[in-house]
Design a protein around this motif. Structure first.
Motif, PDB file in Angstrom:
ATOM      1  N   GLY A   1       1.769   7.524  -6.318  1.00 30.65           N
ATOM      2  CA  GLY A   1       0.810   8.590  -6.595  1.00 30.65           C
ATOM      3  C   GLY A   1      -0.644   8.214  -6.436  1.00 30.65           C
ATOM      4  O   GLY A   1      -1.532   8.995  -6.770  1.00 30.65           O
ATOM      5  N   ALA A   2      -0.928   6.996  -5.927  1.00 31.32           N
ATOM      6  CA  ALA A   2      -2.335   6.636  -5.707  1.00 31.32           C
ATOM      7  C   ALA A   2      -2.874   7.415  -4.509  1.00 31.32           C
ATOM      8  O   ALA A   2      -2.186   7.548  -3.497  1.00 31.32           O
ATOM      9  CB  ALA A   2      -2.457   5.137  -5.445  1.00 31.32           C
ATOM     10  N   ASN A   3      -4.084   7.946  -4.630  1.00 27.49           N
ATOM     11  CA  ASN A   3      -4.653   8.622  -3.470  1.00 27.49           C
ATOM     12  C   ASN A   3      -5.413   7.611  -2.603  1.00 27.49           C
ATOM     13  O   ASN A   3      -5.549   6.437  -2.955  1.00 27.49           O
ATOM     14  CB  ASN A   3      -5.545   9.799  -3.892  1.00 27.49           C
ATOM     15  CG  ASN A   3      -6.757   9.344  -4.695  1.00 27.49           C
ATOM     16  OD1 ASN A   3      -7.283   8.253  -4.475  1.00 27.49           O
ATOM     17  ND2 ASN A   3      -7.199  10.179  -5.618  1.00 27.49           N
ATOM     18  N   ARG A   4      -5.888   8.091  -1.437  1.00 29.79           N
ATOM     19  CA  ARG A   4      -6.503   7.167  -0.485  1.00 29.79           C
ATOM     20  C   ARG A   4      -7.703   6.444  -1.060  1.00 29.79           C
ATOM     21  O   ARG A   4      -7.928   5.269  -0.806  1.00 29.79           O
ATOM     22  CB  ARG A   4      -6.927   7.931   0.767  1.00 29.79           C
ATOM     23  CG  ARG A   4      -5.791   8.220   1.695  1.00 29.79           C
ATOM     24  CD  ARG A   4      -6.314   8.893   2.957  1.00 29.79           C
ATOM     25  NE  ARG A   4      -5.256   9.668   3.586  1.00 29.79           N
ATOM     26  CZ  ARG A   4      -4.320   9.131   4.350  1.00 29.79           C
ATOM     27  NH1 ARG A   4      -4.316   7.840   4.570  1.00 29.79           N
ATOM     28  NH2 ARG A   4      -3.389   9.882   4.900  1.00 29.79           N
ATOM     29  N   TRP A   5      -8.479   7.190  -1.833  1.00 33.10           N
ATOM     30  CA  TRP A   5      -9.688   6.595  -2.414  1.00 33.10           C
ATOM     31  C   TRP A   5      -9.317   5.471  -3.377  1.00 33.10           C
ATOM     32  O   TRP A   5      -9.943   4.410  -3.387  1.00 33.10           O
ATOM     33  CB  TRP A   5     -10.514   7.680  -3.121  1.00 33.10           C
ATOM     34  CG  TRP A   5     -11.759   7.158  -3.737  1.00 33.10           C
ATOM     35  CD1 TRP A   5     -12.032   7.063  -5.070  1.00 33.10           C
ATOM     36  CD2 TRP A   5     -12.909   6.635  -3.052  1.00 33.10           C
ATOM     37  NE1 TRP A   5     -13.275   6.513  -5.261  1.00 33.10           N
ATOM     38  CE2 TRP A   5     -13.835   6.250  -4.037  1.00 33.10           C
ATOM     39  CE3 TRP A   5     -13.232   6.456  -1.706  1.00 33.10           C
ATOM     40  CZ2 TRP A   5     -15.077   5.693  -3.725  1.00 33.10           C
ATOM     41  CZ3 TRP A   5     -14.458   5.895  -1.382  1.00 33.10           C
ATOM     42  CH2 TRP A   5     -15.367   5.530  -2.379  1.00 33.10           C
ATOM     43  N   GLN A   6      -8.252   5.701  -4.180  1.00 29.58           N
ATOM     44  CA  GLN A   6      -7.811   4.658  -5.102  1.00 29.58           C
ATOM     45  C   GLN A   6      -7.288   3.444  -4.345  1.00 29.58           C
ATOM     46  O   GLN A   6      -7.558   2.305  -4.725  1.00 29.58           O
ATOM     47  CB  GLN A   6      -6.721   5.206  -6.032  1.00 29.58           C
ATOM     48  CG  GLN A   6      -7.302   6.089  -7.132  1.00 29.58           C
ATOM     49  CD  GLN A   6      -6.233   6.871  -7.861  1.00 29.58           C
ATOM     50  OE1 GLN A   6      -5.212   7.244  -7.259  1.00 29.58           O
ATOM     51  NE2 GLN A   6      -6.456   7.140  -9.132  1.00 29.58           N
ATOM     52  N   VAL A   7      -6.542   3.693  -3.280  1.00 31.28           N
ATOM     53  CA  VAL A   7      -6.048   2.574  -2.470  1.00 31.28           C
ATOM     54  C   VAL A   7      -7.229   1.770  -1.935  1.00 31.28           C
ATOM     55  O   VAL A   7      -7.236   0.540  -1.960  1.00 31.28           O
ATOM     56  CB  VAL A   7      -5.172   3.086  -1.298  1.00 31.28           C
ATOM     57  CG1 VAL A   7      -4.897   1.963  -0.305  1.00 31.28           C
ATOM     58  CG2 VAL A   7      -3.859   3.639  -1.842  1.00 31.28           C
TER      59      VAL A   7
ATOM     60  N   ILE B   1       0.828  -1.196   0.000  1.00 28.12           N
ATOM     61  CA  ILE B   1       0.000   0.000   0.000  1.00 28.12           C
ATOM     62  C   ILE B   1       0.867   1.252   0.000  1.00 28.12           C
ATOM     63  O   ILE B   1       0.615   2.201  -0.749  1.00 28.12           O
ATOM     64  CB  ILE B   1      -0.956  -0.032   1.215  1.00 28.12           C
ATOM     65  CG1 ILE B   1      -2.000  -1.132   0.980  1.00 28.12           C
ATOM     66  CG2 ILE B   1      -1.631   1.320   1.434  1.00 28.12           C
ATOM     67  CD1 ILE B   1      -2.838  -1.463   2.181  1.00 28.12           C
ATOM     68  N   GLU B   2       1.949   1.207   0.796  1.00 29.06           N
ATOM     69  CA  GLU B   2       2.885   2.329   0.815  1.00 29.06           C
ATOM     70  C   GLU B   2       3.453   2.572  -0.581  1.00 29.06           C
ATOM     71  O   GLU B   2       3.538   3.710  -1.046  1.00 29.06           O
ATOM     72  CB  GLU B   2       4.035   2.050   1.798  1.00 29.06           C
ATOM     73  CG  GLU B   2       3.741   2.481   3.236  1.00 29.06           C
ATOM     74  CD  GLU B   2       3.157   3.884   3.308  1.00 29.06           C
ATOM     75  OE1 GLU B   2       3.784   4.825   2.778  1.00 29.06           O
ATOM     76  OE2 GLU B   2       2.056   4.026   3.892  1.00 29.06           O
ATOM     77  N   ALA B   3       3.830   1.482  -1.244  1.00 31.54           N
ATOM     78  CA  ALA B   3       4.402   1.579  -2.592  1.00 31.54           C
ATOM     79  C   ALA B   3       3.412   2.239  -3.545  1.00 31.54           C
ATOM     80  O   ALA B   3       3.767   3.119  -4.330  1.00 31.54           O
ATOM     81  CB  ALA B   3       4.785   0.191  -3.103  1.00 31.54           C
ATOM     82  N   ALA B   4       2.155   1.840  -3.456  1.00 31.69           N
ATOM     83  CA  ALA B   4       1.126   2.421  -4.317  1.00 31.69           C
ATOM     84  C   ALA B   4       0.965   3.907  -4.020  1.00 31.69           C
ATOM     85  O   ALA B   4       0.806   4.725  -4.924  1.00 31.69           O
ATOM     86  CB  ALA B   4      -0.196   1.684  -4.115  1.00 31.69           C
ATOM     87  N   ARG B   5       1.046   4.255  -2.728  1.00 33.26           N
ATOM     88  CA  ARG B   5       0.908   5.660  -2.330  1.00 33.26           C
ATOM     89  C   ARG B   5       2.062   6.490  -2.917  1.00 33.26           C
ATOM     90  O   ARG B   5       1.849   7.599  -3.400  1.00 33.26           O
ATOM     91  CB  ARG B   5       0.916   5.780  -0.798  1.00 33.26           C
ATOM     92  CG  ARG B   5      -0.252   5.099  -0.120  1.00 33.26           C
ATOM     93  CD  ARG B   5      -1.486   5.954  -0.092  1.00 33.26           C
ATOM     94  NE  ARG B   5      -1.331   7.102   0.787  1.00 33.26           N
ATOM     95  CZ  ARG B   5      -1.995   8.235   0.645  1.00 33.26           C
ATOM     96  NH1 ARG B   5      -2.825   8.372  -0.360  1.00 33.26           N
ATOM     97  NH2 ARG B   5      -1.826   9.231   1.495  1.00 33.26           N
TER      98      ARG B   5
END
Lengths: 292, 271
Positions: free
Chosen positions: A197-203, A190-194
């Motif tokens: 550039g992924a936002n919380r909603w996308q996560v 999840i950190e990697a996705a963040r």
């Protein structure tokens, strides 16, 4: 050969006798009784074979059909309540972070589970009370006197009052299941996705939701099973009334058996609900597959 | 900035949800120390004098029903723990013909919805002469609640090394000795889980006692509902009664939180 082997195994079987004695007497035997007597007119002493009459009566009985329609409302809303509200609470708890705060909120939300369920039901009966109930008192306090209602006693609001029971529907097993699952997710991913550039909603939608599919499935199945069997709440809050506006098949089963001694008809309703549970559980396991 | 903002809104929503969740229980306590007359004329006001008499009056109303509930719970817990661990032990450590089939026959019972058996179970109880008797509660409860014990104890006993039992066998211990002196002491934490889950389920049950028992033998849940019926005349008294009757479940959960959550999640997911 057979005697020595029998002696060797006899101790195992002997140890199992108590458990099996109990389940045969109090579970298998009643199940068999239920199936047999769903085809009879039964007053617990004598029974008379009447074929499918109980089932025929059931499907032509307008009370039963109302109950079945109500059950549809209860089950659909029960599933939505169990899937959405506890998930929102669990997600928000992990969003705001901080171990101490997380623990505090989790404990707070499951606090109502400390009390026997019947106490919660009785409390909600008080909340809906037309005179000293919290809801009406709150409406009066903010000047909306005209909105006050006999919530459980009026056919237009009674069923929705039962649906609304337990709002915001967080204290319970689904919350604990979500909480454990979210806590156990791979944080590095999840950190990697963040970082990418992924936002919380996308996560949430792209990572959490797919990850939680097995939990959704378990919760849906458990909710359906308990929803179809749940009538204690109805029995205490409204007894199915006013009229038949809040009744459901389980409540009708209870009334048939213990209210008017139609034990055969009651058994037929019980068997039907069992078959519905079986089919829905099977459908759930088969078609809501987890292969993502 | 937006991250901070979403954290703030998130916290705000959580706090609101938590307050709504807890409000009924705050009212429960608040009214339990308030005089009936004060509730009627001033719903929102703080109690002028804290009316502890609600508690002593309510205690007299509910004490015998709590005793009845505790009796039923304790006997059921003992039965569930003994039968569950005994059968769990046999399925974990013994080899015998039809083992797989018997295990499915036993655990498969968890698939039977309780609703299906309410009517015919009552017929069974009536035939055995257990209506209006605590046995009419305890025996069916044991039948159902032992299964979690079988499930958990089997898994646990399978994980123990065979040498442990072999050594005791060489020393001349019989099978009952192996179960009661070697296996049982090792699985106490598991039995705690089974005991707590069983206790809470039995103590909270309203429907079955209501069907089986007459008023004079009532359990706490039955007493709570009848308090409510008469409670229209005294809310404070009934609320104090609810709180007193909830003390056993509160104590059991608070002191067994770890076991409780574990058991609830396993029980739900495995069945």
């Amino acid at each position: 050969m057979s005697t020595s082997r029998l002696r060797k195994y006899s101790i195992s079987y002997l140890f199992l006798v108590p458990s099996f004695l109990f389940i045969f007497t109090f579970l298998y035997y009643p199940v068999i009784l239920a199936f047999i007597h769903s085809f009879t007119k039964w007053n617990l002493v004598t029974s008379e074979w009447i074929g499918f009459d109980n089932f025929r009566v059931m499907f032509s009985d307008s009370v039963f059909l109302t109950g079945a329609t109500n059950q549809l409302i209860y089950t659909v809303t029960d599933i939505l309540k169990a899937l959405i509200f506890p998930l929102v609470a669990a997600e928000l708890i992990f969003l705001i972070g901080g171990n101490k705060i997380k623990y505090l909120f989790r404990t707070g939300f499951i606090l109502p589970m400390l009390l026997p369920g019947i106490v919660t039901i009785l409390l909600w009966q008080n909340i809906y009370d037309p005179n000293n109930g919290l809801i009406n008192q709150l409406l009066i306090a903010v000047g909306l006197d005209s909105w006050t209602h006999a919530w459980l006693g009026d056919e237009t609001t009674s069923i929705w009052s039962i649906v609304f029971f337990g709002f915001p529907f967080i204290a319970g097993l689904p919350f604990l299941i979500y909480y454990a699952a979210i806590g156990g997710m791979n944080q590095e991913q999840i950190e990697a996705a963040r970082i990418d550039g992924a936002n919380r909603w996308q996560v949430f939608t792209k990572m959490h939701i797919p990850f939680l599919i097995p939990q959704f499935k378990v919760i849906t199945i458990l909710t359906i099973i308990s929803s179809l069997q749940d009538f204690v709440k109805i029995m205490v809050l409204t007894a199915g009334g006013p009229g038949v506006s809040t009744t459901n098949p389980a409540m009708i089963m209870y009334n048939a058996a213990f209210g008017s001694s139609q034990y055969g008809y009651g058994s037929a309703i019980g068997v039907s609900l069992f078959l519905v549970i079986l089919v829905l559980t099977f459908f759930n396991l088969k078609f809501l597959k987890t292969d993502y | 900035m937006t991250a901070r903002l979403s954290k703030w809104t998130g916290s705000a929503v959580l706090v609101i949800l938590l307050i709504i969740t807890l409000v009924p229980f705050i009212i429960l306590f608040f009214f339990s120390i308030k005089d009936q007359f004060e509730i009627l004329i001033d719903f929102w006001g703080m109690p002028e004098v804290i009316k502890w008499a609600n508690y002593s009056d309510a205690w007299n109303v509910v004490k015998s029903s709590i005793g009845n509930s505790l009796y039923v719970c304790i006997v059921t817990v003992i039965g569930a723990v003994v039968l569950g661990s005994l059968s769990g032990y046999v399925f974990a450590r013994h080899k015998f013909p039809l083992k797989g089939l018997l295990y499915i026959l036993l655990i498969g019972v968890m698939m039977i919805p309780s609703l299906l058996t309410i009517v015919p179970l009552y017929a069974t109880i009536a035939k055995l002469g257990f209506t209006n008797s605590y046995l009419g509660l305890i025996l069916p409860y044991i039948a159902g609640t032992q299964l979690l014990g079988v499930l958990l104890c089997r898994t646990f006993f399978e994980s123990l090394p065979e040498e442990l039992f072999e050594a005791a066998r060489i020393d001349g211990g019989n099978e009952f000795y192996l179960y009661s002196r070697i296996a049982l002491p090792l699985c106490l934490p598991i039995l705690a889980t089974v005991g707590i889950v069983t206790f809470l389920a039995v103590y909270s049950d309203y429907l079955w006692p209501f069907i089986v028992l007459a008023q004079e033998k009532q359990t706490f849940t039955m007493a709570a509902v009848s308090l409510n019926r008469s409670g229209q005349s005294d809310i404070g008294l009934s609320f104090a009664g609810y709180i007193i009757g909830s003390v056993p479940t509160i104590l059991v959960i608070v002191f067994g939180m770890k076991y409780y959550i574990e058991g609830m999640v396993t029980g739900a997911v495995k069945s």
